[in-house]
Write a protein that holds these residues in place. Structure first.
Motif, short mmCIF file in Angstrom:
data_model
loop_
_atom_site.label_atom_id
_atom_site.label_comp_id
_atom_site.label_asym_id
_atom_site.label_seq_id
_atom_site.Cartn_x
_atom_site.Cartn_y
_atom_site.Cartn_z
N GLU A 1 22.55 -2.72 22.29
CA GLU A 1 21.70 -1.74 21.63
C GLU A 1 22.49 -0.64 20.92
O GLU A 1 21.99 0.01 20.01
CB GLU A 1 20.72 -1.11 22.64
N THR A 2 23.76 -0.43 21.29
CA THR A 2 24.57 0.57 20.61
C THR A 2 24.82 0.19 19.15
O THR A 2 25.15 1.05 18.33
CB THR A 2 25.93 0.75 21.31
N SER A 3 24.64 -1.10 18.83
CA SER A 3 24.88 -1.56 17.47
C SER A 3 23.99 -0.85 16.45
O SER A 3 24.33 -0.75 15.27
CB SER A 3 24.66 -3.07 17.38
N SER A 4 22.85 -0.37 16.89
CA SER A 4 21.94 0.31 15.98
C SER A 4 22.54 1.59 15.41
O SER A 4 22.07 2.09 14.39
CB SER A 4 20.62 0.64 16.70
N TYR A 5 23.56 2.12 16.07
CA TYR A 5 24.13 3.40 15.64
C TYR A 5 25.39 3.21 14.79
O TYR A 5 26.08 4.19 14.52
CB TYR A 5 24.43 4.26 16.87
N ARG A 6 25.66 1.98 14.37
CA ARG A 6 26.92 1.75 13.66
C ARG A 6 26.90 2.28 12.23
O ARG A 6 27.93 2.28 11.57
CB ARG A 6 27.28 0.27 13.69
N SER A 7 25.77 2.71 11.74
CA SER A 7 25.74 3.37 10.44
C SER A 7 25.89 4.88 10.59
O SER A 7 25.80 5.61 9.62
CB SER A 7 24.43 3.04 9.70
N ASN A 8 26.11 5.33 11.82
CA ASN A 8 26.27 6.75 12.12
C ASN A 8 27.58 6.92 12.89
O ASN A 8 27.60 6.78 14.12
CB ASN A 8 25.09 7.25 12.95
N PRO A 9 28.70 7.19 12.22
CA PRO A 9 30.00 7.20 12.90
C PRO A 9 30.06 8.15 14.09
O PRO A 9 30.62 7.80 15.14
CB PRO A 9 30.97 7.63 11.79
N ILE A 10 29.50 9.34 13.95
CA ILE A 10 29.56 10.31 15.04
C ILE A 10 28.64 9.91 16.18
O ILE A 10 28.99 10.00 17.36
CB ILE A 10 29.23 11.73 14.52
N GLY A 11 27.45 9.41 15.83
CA GLY A 11 26.51 8.97 16.86
C GLY A 11 27.05 7.80 17.66
O GLY A 11 26.95 7.76 18.89
N LEU A 12 27.66 6.83 16.97
CA LEU A 12 28.20 5.67 17.66
C LEU A 12 29.38 6.04 18.55
O LEU A 12 29.55 5.48 19.64
CB LEU A 12 28.64 4.61 16.65
N ALA A 13 30.18 7.00 18.10
CA ALA A 13 31.39 7.37 18.85
C ALA A 13 31.07 7.84 20.27
O ALA A 13 31.94 7.76 21.15
CB ALA A 13 32.16 8.45 18.10
#
Length: 754
Positions: A563-575
């Motif tokens: 589910e973390t894959s959804s945040y891969r367009s948000n570098p800071i969010g994914l980090a």
């Protein structure tokens, strides 16, 4: 079954293997260096090399492909670096974040970003559920003698005569900007296939046997696997593809197969006869190594948790059930972290291993022949009404359509199996997550921890074993009790495949060669630009933010999938998810270090930024008096024994960079692609030969690091700073001039801006 040659060998007329020691007696007068030019790989690489020097390649690819976990970051990087239009065909598939069920509109926003970019820059957009990335590439992109670059580690189309490489997003951004893929000429290893597979033995069985024989010893690491020998002609294209896609798990760089009339038929069936040409080694070809595979001796295989190389025959496992399960448990407990109890021995019922779930899916399992054979095995049976479930995902809508037309879908549904649309979720933990403590058997690509969707940090644990579709179906016939397909007497019907090209013609957006620069890109609220990243300073003071002593660290452990894959367009969010399943305290440590660096940039003094650094700086200045806050950057690093196995995802490196990471220190890197990802994000890929027991919060001072990069020093002195200075020797390995410049500038984006 599988034999590794201890040295290189010649291949004569595509058939006979001759070792170097036997060469003179066989009348071979051509030396290894000259005969190496007769490999298929050499010819394709030479055609695509722009450097004029075959020892230092600068490759330009013919085509590229990405999926919806990666294409946003790639295009954002290229846009920030001056992208105007796609210079080569670039396909954007939407097969990973297909289920728009996590994070509200995030996933579909990414899809709309992709469609608008395909229009603006002249690309190809494949909507969700139409095809998984690699099946679409096989059906629509592959060409004999071509090279394709993909932002997914399983970018492998060698079975169709195409050399394909999976890399992190930075390498694709370079191609979009007209730059090259720079690599030393790789070694080439012959995979000599002999014999013919037994009935019931599938391509995953052959692939797992290969992985088991080559992963641990690094026999094909960063090399090209070249499939030759009489056994190739005895395999269908689908079968070859099923083996080929799994070569990624050996850590090879790429693969290529000799082509023949069977390959020609593949292209004719897919309405692209012009894409075929015969590719074979020359009369006298030299290989750096040989893997001899007797196909007739391959038995149904199983890769137990938690790696595709942890292989056994199913027969061996069943005969030594408790011993092997106990051994897998003990190894698993060492690898897992968190408050979970990993147990497999409780899956034994009446002396047999009971599994909870079967899945046939994705680029490895979702092929037409795999599903047809599985349906033949299951026909007339049912999977039962207990815990065991079975899901089947055809790899593309054209495959699904033909399975529907020939009745295979109906046969599967009648057994209690569920047939679903093309989706990569089961391969990376975003679909069909089993229950806690469940054991899943899958014809998919990987069985790392959490690849089935469980979350160790939430106290959950499930596990995956990799198997071939045929033995999964045989297990389903026995309603969940592990069974090799060779135990059943089945007549495989082998129905002919007909490709319906109208499916893509009616639905896929193809803007190649027709960019529309006036198109406005659609940005969802989660899509963010990359944060600013500073250039490398004269000196570095690193603080260790995580120490990982596992023999191998996967990219899944560096940045989780699912589910973390959804945040891969948000570098800071994914980090915020970095190392969350391996070292949950890492993000907090890294952020604290990053905050000090931000203050240092403001005030120009490390001690003013953090008073705790005063004794550290005093120790350093006693030996290096010229060191000061203005010329010494401060950041985090991780130590890992062998990081980077598995996925090509650049986020395994970029997330560390976003959190202020400046380096990795390792005994070695598991894959070239992870090391390249570090470099493209301006991180130093240090290697340390000596043993040193790093601890969290250790300070590592690297004086004159910028000058060391510029001067191409083979060794770089570093110091662990406590009350004294313990000297270490670090190396960076081979770096191209461009790579040195990228590191100096701070990242690939800065490099292109400059």
């Amino acid at each position: 079954m599988v034999k590794l040659y201890e040295s290189g060998a010649y291949l004569l007329n595509g058939e006979k293997l001759v070792t170097v020691a036997e060469a003179a007696a066989a009348g071979i007068t051509t030396g290894p260096e000259e005969a190496a030019k007769a490999t298929m790989a050499y010819g394709i690489l030479e055609k695509h090399n722009t450097s004029g020097d075959m020892s230092a390649l600068k490759i330009k690819f013919d085509k590229m492909t990405s999926h919806d976990i990666t294409f946003v970051g790639i295009i954002q990087t290229a846009r920030a670096s001056g992208l105007k239009e796609f210079p080569i065909p670039y396909v954007l598939t939407n097969c990973h974040n297909s289920l728009c069920a996590v994070g509200g509109t995030i996933n579909e926003d990414d899809h709309m970003f992709g469609l608008s970019c395909a229009k603006k820059y002249g690309g190809v957009y494949v909507p969700p559920h139409q095809a998984v990335i690699h099946q679409y590439a096989r059906e629509e992109l592959a060409e004999c003698g071509a090279m394709i670059l993909g932002s997914d580690s399983h970018t492998r189309y060698g079975a169709l005569g195409t050399m394909a490489i999976g890399e992190g997003g930075g390498e694709l951004a370079k191609q979009l900007l007209g730059k090259t893929y720079d690599v030393k000429r790789p070694g080439v290893v012959a995979i000599y296939l002999d014999g013919e597979p037994a009935k019931g033995v599938g391509p995953q069985d052959v692939a797992l046997a290969l992985i088991g024989a080559t992963f641990g010893n690094g026999y094909v690491k960063n090399k090209v696997m070249e499939f030759v020998g009489p056994g190739v002609a005895r395999l269908s294209s689908d079968y070859r593809i099923g083996i080929d896609v799994m070569t990624t798990e050996t850590t090879c760089l790429s693969s290529i197969w000799q082509t023949d009339e069977e390959t020609r038929r593949w292209y004719e069936v897919h309405y692209r006869p012009e894409a075929y040409k015969e590719i074979r080694p020359g009369d006298v070809a030299y290989y750096d190594g040989v893997v001899y595979v007797d196909l007739s001796r391959i038995r149904p295989m199983i890769a137990m948790p938690f790696h595709p190389s942890n292989v056994y025959t199913i027969e061996e496992l069943n005969q030594n059930l408790m011993d092997i399960l106990h051994d897998v448990e003990e190894k698993g407990k060492k690898q897992l972290t968190g408050n979970v109890e990993f147990c497999l021995t409780d899956k034994v019922r009446n002396g047999k291993l009971y599994v909870d779930q079967g899945i046939i899916a994705g680029c490895a399992g979702g092929g037409y022949e795999n599903i047809c054979d599985a349906a033949d095995i299951l026909r007339g049976h049912f999977i039962g009404s207990d815990e065991f479930t079975l899901s089947v995902y055809p790899a593309s809508t054209p495959i699904f359509m033909q399975l529907a037309k020939n009745g295979m879908v109906a046969d599967l549904l009648e057994t209690g199996a569920i047939v679903k649309t093309a989706f990569c979720g089961p391969c990376f933990g975003a679909g069909d997550t089993p229950a806690n403590n469940a054991f899943s058997i899958r014809h998919s690509t990987r069985n790392f921890p959490n690849r089935e969707g469980s979350k160790i940090q939430s106290g959950q644990i499930a596990s995956v074993a990799l198997m071939d579709a045929r033995s999964i179906a045989a297990t389903a016939v026995n309603q969940g009790y592990l069974t090799p397909a060779t135990d059943l007497d089945v007549e495989f019907t082998g129905p002919t495949y007909f490709f319906d090209k109208k499916i893509y013609e009616n639905r896929v957006y193809n803007g190649w060669g027709n960019p529309q620069p006036e198109t406005e890109i659609k940005f969802g609220p989660n899509i963010k630009d990359w944060p600013e990243m500073i250039a490398l300073t004269e000196n570095l003071l690193l603080k260790v933010a995580s120490v990982i002593t596992d023999p191998v660290t996967t990219t899944d452990e560096l940045i989780p999938s699912g589910e973390t894959s959804s945040y891969r367009s948000n570098p800071i969010g994914l980090a915020q998810f970095t190392l969350s399943r391996k070292d949950p305290e890492y993000v907090g440590r890294a952020k604290a270090i990053q905050e000090v660096e931000r203050k240092r940039e403001e005030v120009g003094c490390l001690c003013k930024a953090d008073e705790n650094l005063k004794p550290v700086m005093q120790t350093i200045k006693a030996q290096f008096p010229e060191v000061k806050g203005e010329n010494t950057g401060y950041g985090s690093t991780i130590y890992a024994v062998k990081p980077g196995d598995g996925s090509a995802r650049e986020q395994a490196a970029s997330c560390q960079k976003v959190l202020g990471g400046w380096a990795n220190i390792a005994k070695e890197y598991a894959t070239k692609r992870y090391r390249s990802n570090l470099i493209n994000w301006g991180m130093l890929p240090f290697v340390i030969a000596e043993d040193y027991d790093f601890e969290n919060d250790d300070y590592i001072f690297i004086p004159d690091v910028l000058q060391a990069i510029r001067e191409k020093r083979e060794e770089i002195k570093a110091y662990v700073v406590n009350k004294d200075m313990h000297e270490l020797t670090l190396t960076l390995g081979d770096l191209t001039d461009d790579e040195r410049d990228i590191i100096e500038k701070g990242c690939l984006i800065n490099y292109y801006r400059a």
